[in-house]
Design a protein around this motif. Structure first.
Motif, PDB file in Angstrom:
ATOM      1  N   SER A 112       0.847  -1.198   0.000  1.00 55.30           N
ATOM      2  CA  SER A 112       0.000   0.000   0.000  1.00 55.30           C
ATOM      3  C   SER A 112       0.881   1.246   0.000  1.00 55.30           C
ATOM      4  O   SER A 112       1.989   1.245   0.570  1.00 55.30           O
ATOM      5  CB  SER A 112      -0.941   0.019   1.210  1.00 55.30           C
ATOM      6  N   ILE A 113       0.390   2.288  -0.620  1.00 62.55           N
ATOM      7  CA  ILE A 113       1.127   3.556  -0.638  1.00 62.55           C
ATOM      8  C   ILE A 113       1.349   4.035   0.788  1.00 62.55           C
ATOM      9  O   ILE A 113       2.433   4.513   1.126  1.00 62.55           O
ATOM     10  CB  ILE A 113       0.396   4.606  -1.502  1.00 62.55           C
ATOM     11  N   GLU A 114       0.361   3.864   1.634  1.00 59.48           N
ATOM     12  CA  GLU A 114       0.485   4.265   3.046  1.00 59.48           C
ATOM     13  C   GLU A 114       1.650   3.521   3.719  1.00 59.48           C
ATOM     14  O   GLU A 114       2.440   4.118   4.441  1.00 59.48           O
ATOM     15  CB  GLU A 114      -0.821   3.979   3.777  1.00 59.48           C
ATOM     16  N   TRP A 115       1.782   2.224   3.468  1.00 56.83           N
ATOM     17  CA  TRP A 115       2.870   1.437   4.048  1.00 56.83           C
ATOM     18  C   TRP A 115       4.219   1.939   3.530  1.00 56.83           C
ATOM     19  O   TRP A 115       5.171   2.106   4.309  1.00 56.83           O
ATOM     20  CB  TRP A 115       2.688  -0.052   3.700  1.00 56.83           C
ATOM     21  N   ILE A 116       4.312   2.180   2.226  1.00 56.64           N
ATOM     22  CA  ILE A 116       5.565   2.645   1.620  1.00 56.64           C
ATOM     23  C   ILE A 116       5.996   3.977   2.219  1.00 56.64           C
ATOM     24  O   ILE A 116       7.167   4.192   2.517  1.00 56.64           O
ATOM     25  CB  ILE A 116       5.418   2.764   0.089  1.00 56.64           C
ATOM     26  N   MET A 117       5.030   4.866   2.418  1.00 57.14           N
ATOM     27  CA  MET A 117       5.322   6.229   2.864  1.00 57.14           C
ATOM     28  C   MET A 117       5.439   6.377   4.383  1.00 57.14           C
ATOM     29  O   MET A 117       5.806   7.439   4.870  1.00 57.14           O
ATOM     30  CB  MET A 117       4.237   7.179   2.350  1.00 57.14           C
ATOM     31  N   HIS A 118       5.162   5.337   5.142  1.00 59.19           N
ATOM     32  CA  HIS A 118       5.176   5.430   6.601  1.00 59.19           C
ATOM     33  C   HIS A 118       6.561   5.882   7.088  1.00 59.19           C
ATOM     34  O   HIS A 118       7.587   5.356   6.652  1.00 59.19           O
ATOM     35  CB  HIS A 118       4.812   4.083   7.225  1.00 59.19           C
ATOM     36  N   ALA A 126      15.788   4.267   0.284  1.00 58.10           N
ATOM     37  CA  ALA A 126      15.676   5.511   1.062  1.00 58.10           C
ATOM     38  C   ALA A 126      15.048   6.680   0.325  1.00 58.10           C
ATOM     39  O   ALA A 126      14.403   7.525   0.937  1.00 58.10           O
ATOM     40  CB  ALA A 126      17.058   5.917   1.580  1.00 58.10           C
ATOM     41  N   ASN A 127      15.224   6.754  -0.990  1.00 55.85           N
ATOM     42  CA  ASN A 127      14.718   7.929  -1.702  1.00 55.85           C
ATOM     43  C   ASN A 127      13.296   7.760  -2.235  1.00 55.85           C
ATOM     44  O   ASN A 127      12.683   8.727  -2.672  1.00 55.85           O
ATOM     45  CB  ASN A 127      15.672   8.350  -2.816  1.00 55.85           C
ATOM     46  N   ILE A 128      12.726   6.568  -2.171  1.00 53.46           N
ATOM     47  CA  ILE A 128      11.373   6.360  -2.694  1.00 53.46           C
ATOM     48  C   ILE A 128      10.336   7.240  -1.992  1.00 53.46           C
ATOM     49  O   ILE A 128       9.520   7.872  -2.664  1.00 53.46           O
ATOM     50  CB  ILE A 128      10.972   4.873  -2.653  1.00 53.46           C
ATOM     51  N   PRO A 129      10.332   7.333  -0.652  1.00 58.90           N
ATOM     52  CA  PRO A 129       9.334   8.205  -0.023  1.00 58.90           C
ATOM     53  C   PRO A 129       9.456   9.674  -0.440  1.00 58.90           C
ATOM     54  O   PRO A 129       8.488  10.422  -0.354  1.00 58.90           O
ATOM     55  CB  PRO A 129       9.604   8.035   1.474  1.00 58.90           C
ATOM     56  N   ILE A 130      10.599  10.072  -0.940  1.00 60.70           N
ATOM     57  CA  ILE A 130      10.786  11.450  -1.392  1.00 60.70           C
ATOM     58  C   ILE A 130      10.006  11.703  -2.672  1.00 60.70           C
ATOM     59  O   ILE A 130       9.338  12.719  -2.815  1.00 60.70           O
ATOM     60  CB  ILE A 130      12.283  11.745  -1.630  1.00 60.70           C
ATOM     61  N   TYR A 131      10.072  10.788  -3.618  1.00 61.30           N
ATOM     62  CA  TYR A 131       9.460  11.083  -4.914  1.00 61.30           C
ATOM     63  C   TYR A 131       8.175  10.332  -5.220  1.00 61.30           C
ATOM     64  O   TYR A 131       7.506  10.657  -6.197  1.00 61.30           O
ATOM     65  CB  TYR A 131      10.479  10.915  -6.047  1.00 61.30           C
ATOM     66  N   LEU A 132       7.765   9.385  -4.404  1.00 58.14           N
ATOM     67  CA  LEU A 132       6.563   8.611  -4.723  1.00 58.14           C
ATOM     68  C   LEU A 132       5.316   9.483  -4.810  1.00 58.14           C
ATOM     69  O   LEU A 132       4.519   9.342  -5.736  1.00 58.14           O
ATOM     70  CB  LEU A 132       6.354   7.473  -3.729  1.00 58.14           C
ATOM     71  N   ASN A 133       5.132  10.401  -3.869  1.00 54.80           N
ATOM     72  CA  ASN A 133       3.950  11.283  -3.940  1.00 54.80           C
ATOM     73  C   ASN A 133       3.935  12.107  -5.219  1.00 54.80           C
ATOM     74  O   ASN A 133       2.877  12.352  -5.795  1.00 54.80           O
ATOM     75  CB  ASN A 133       3.875  12.214  -2.720  1.00 54.80           C
ATOM     76  N   TYR A 134       5.098  12.553  -5.668  1.00 57.61           N
ATOM     77  CA  TYR A 134       5.175  13.317  -6.908  1.00 57.61           C
ATOM     78  C   TYR A 134       4.697  12.479  -8.093  1.00 57.61           C
ATOM     79  O   TYR A 134       3.926  12.948  -8.917  1.00 57.61           O
ATOM     80  CB  TYR A 134       6.612  13.775  -7.195  1.00 57.61           C
ATOM     81  N   ILE A 135       5.183  11.248  -8.193  1.00 59.03           N
ATOM     82  CA  ILE A 135       4.837  10.457  -9.378  1.00 59.03           C
ATOM     83  C   ILE A 135       3.404   9.960  -9.342  1.00 59.03           C
ATOM     84  O   ILE A 135       2.795   9.767 -10.382  1.00 59.03           O
ATOM     85  CB  ILE A 135       5.833   9.307  -9.643  1.00 59.03           C
ATOM     86  N   VAL A 136       2.848   9.787  -8.143  1.00 58.86           N
ATOM     87  CA  VAL A 136       1.470   9.304  -8.030  1.00 58.86           C
ATOM     88  C   VAL A 136       0.455  10.438  -8.153  1.00 58.86           C
ATOM     89  O   VAL A 136      -0.596  10.273  -8.769  1.00 58.86           O
ATOM     90  CB  VAL A 136       1.272   8.540  -6.691  1.00 58.86           C
TER      91      VAL A 136
END
Length: 182
Positions: A112-118, A126-136
């Motif tokens: 889940s996006i929530e799990w990834i971003m927790h 380490a850098n995924i939570p930085i850019y995931l919201n941008y791409i989604v």
């Protein structure tokens, strides 16, 4: 034409979930990350991404909508610039993709996006939570520049870039205009 960015990465989205790969080899060994790999000679970034998706997931190009989202760039311990083309793929909710799936690269699973971003999640690159919201959630393309030191993410900056940078020549022109070393 050679490219300054030699890699690509894609995040499959289905509903509120992202398909991630728990990698069995470096880089990001043992962490959840997107699917992707190295561009082969003569491939465009998009052709390479489609090939990598097929090889790593078995999902056929006709089953998803692939969208270019920019790039992720980095420097490690003050070294030269590294980077990858960044994509998101929408997989229709009517298309089943059962997980977990063991592959040559690692294990694929929906998260889940929530799990990834927790904020307490240490299991994703380490850098995924930085850019995931941008791409989604954002239609624009971005450069997500990250600075790493001794394996730790020190700093990051996200900046809107032109979608034309999906073309290797345009990407090279953009990167050559940057002030940091390549």
């Amino acid at each position: 034409m050679t490219t300054l960015l030699k890699y690509n990465i894609c995040f499959f989205k289905q509903g509120n979930h992202i398909l991630l790969l728990n990698r069995e080899s470096p880089s990001w060994m043992g962490c959840w990350n997107g699917v992707g790999g190295k561009l082969e000679p003569g491939e465009t970034p998009r052709q390479s991404m489609i090939r990598e998706i097929s090889e790593e997931t078995g999902i056929h190009e006709s089953q998803y909508q692939l969208t270019y989202k920019g790039m992720v760039t980095w420097t490690v311990d003050g070294g030269g610039l590294g980077g990858m083309y960044l994509y998101i793929a929408e997989l229709g909710e009517d298309i089943p993709y059962e997980t977990p799936v063991k592959t040559v690269e690692g294990i694929l699973d929906w998260k889940s996006i929530e799990w990834i971003m927790h904020s307490e999640n240490r299991g994703v690159a380490a850098n995924i939570p930085i850019y995931l919201n941008y791409i989604v959630h954002d239609q624009s393309c971005y450069e997500h520049y990250c600075t790493f030191k001794e394996g730790k993410l020190l700093d990051h900056c996200s900046k809107i870039i032109e979608s034309s940078t999906e073309d290797r020549a345009e990407m090279n022109k953009y990167l050559m205009s940057k002030s940091f070393a390549i």
